[in-house]
Design an enzyme around this catalytic site. Structure first.
Site, PDB file in Angstrom:
ATOM      1  CG  HIS A 124       7.437  -1.367  -0.304  1.00 55.62           C
ATOM      2  ND1 HIS A 124       8.647  -1.462  -0.377  1.00 55.62           N
ATOM      3  CD2 HIS A 124       6.749  -2.514  -0.999  1.00 55.62           C
ATOM      4  CE1 HIS A 124       9.159  -2.486  -1.104  1.00 55.62           C
ATOM      5  NE2 HIS A 124       7.780  -3.247  -1.264  1.00 55.62           N
ATOM      6  CG  HIS A 139       3.231  -5.431  -0.177  1.00 55.34           C
ATOM      7  ND1 HIS A 139       2.890  -4.309  -0.659  1.00 55.34           N
ATOM      8  CD2 HIS A 139       4.355  -5.744  -0.906  1.00 55.34           C
ATOM      9  CE1 HIS A 139       3.425  -3.932  -1.695  1.00 55.34           C
ATOM     10  NE2 HIS A 139       4.421  -4.651  -1.613  1.00 55.34           N
TER      11      HIS A 139
END
Length: 217
Positions: A124, A139
């Site tokens: 992620h 992110h």
């Protein structure tokens, strides 16, 4: 000689050719100093070298790409302000300054040349040290760490030297959204204080590689 007269004499000495300012019947030192300050400012702003300085600054701004380091969009989507990220860690510049992408595709590419110095096993988030010294954090989505790697495929490893456009990871955009996660992707420069100038290009639809940030020391 009074303080005001001493100041006038000092400026006349420092700035050769600058005449003394005489205002007729002065009403005190502050009155004469105010006229002197206005005259000095007018002379500096209208001096040829000052106009040249302003022209050079304008030229520098118009040609920002020529002297800065560009950072491309890591994915297809819309480039937006980081203020649109519903997480104060990003929207309030806690980790650094940058922008965000609202993705329309799940492939994530290197936004510039550099080294992958951190990539979470959940896929992620990835961090890079760029070739020009920026600590860049991508992110993917908000709270997507909770997916524990589900819907993510990693294509890079820590220590990899990557070029702009190299595939770093993929995620199933539709599945992430279906599971209730916001896929907005902040791209942050954590050591932004090391750069004197940062320019963001937001509000446009972008494809991977389109310039969305540029920095210079």
């Amino acid at each position: 000689m009074g303080d005001a007269a001493n100041l006038f004499a000092a400026f006349t000495y420092v700035v050769p050719g600058m005449p003394m300012i005489y205002t007729g019947q002065p009403s005190g030192n502050h009155h004469r100093l105010a006229f002197f300050e206005k005259d000095l400012i007018d002379r500096v702003e209208n001096a040829p070298q000052h106009n040249m300085y302003k022209q050079l600054n304008a030229l520098r701004a118009d040609n920002f790409a020529l002297w800065s380091n560009e950072i491309g969009a890591p994915m297809a989507g819309k480039a937006v302000s980081v203020k649109e990220v519903n997480d104060p860690t990003f929207s309030e510049d806690i980790l650094g300054k940058g922008m965000a992408i609202r993705p329309t595709d799940g492939k994530v590419f290197a936004p510039c040349d550099g080294e992958v110095d951190l990539i979470f096993e959940t896929g992620h988030a990835v961090s890079m040290m760029t070739s020009f010294g920026a600590e860049l954090l991508l992110h993917i989505g908000l709270d997507t760490v909770n997916l524990k790697g589900k819907h993510f495929t990693i294509h890079a490893n820590i220590g990899d030297q990557v070029k702009k456009g190299d595939l770093l990871l993929e995620f199933d955009l539709a599945a992430v959204v279906a599971d209730g996660y916001d896929p907005i992707t902040p791209m942050i420069i954590c050591n932004h204080h090391d750069f004197g100038t940062m320019e963001l290009k937001i509000g446009n639809t972008v494809v991977p590689g389109d310039t969305v940030m540029a920095v210079a020391k």
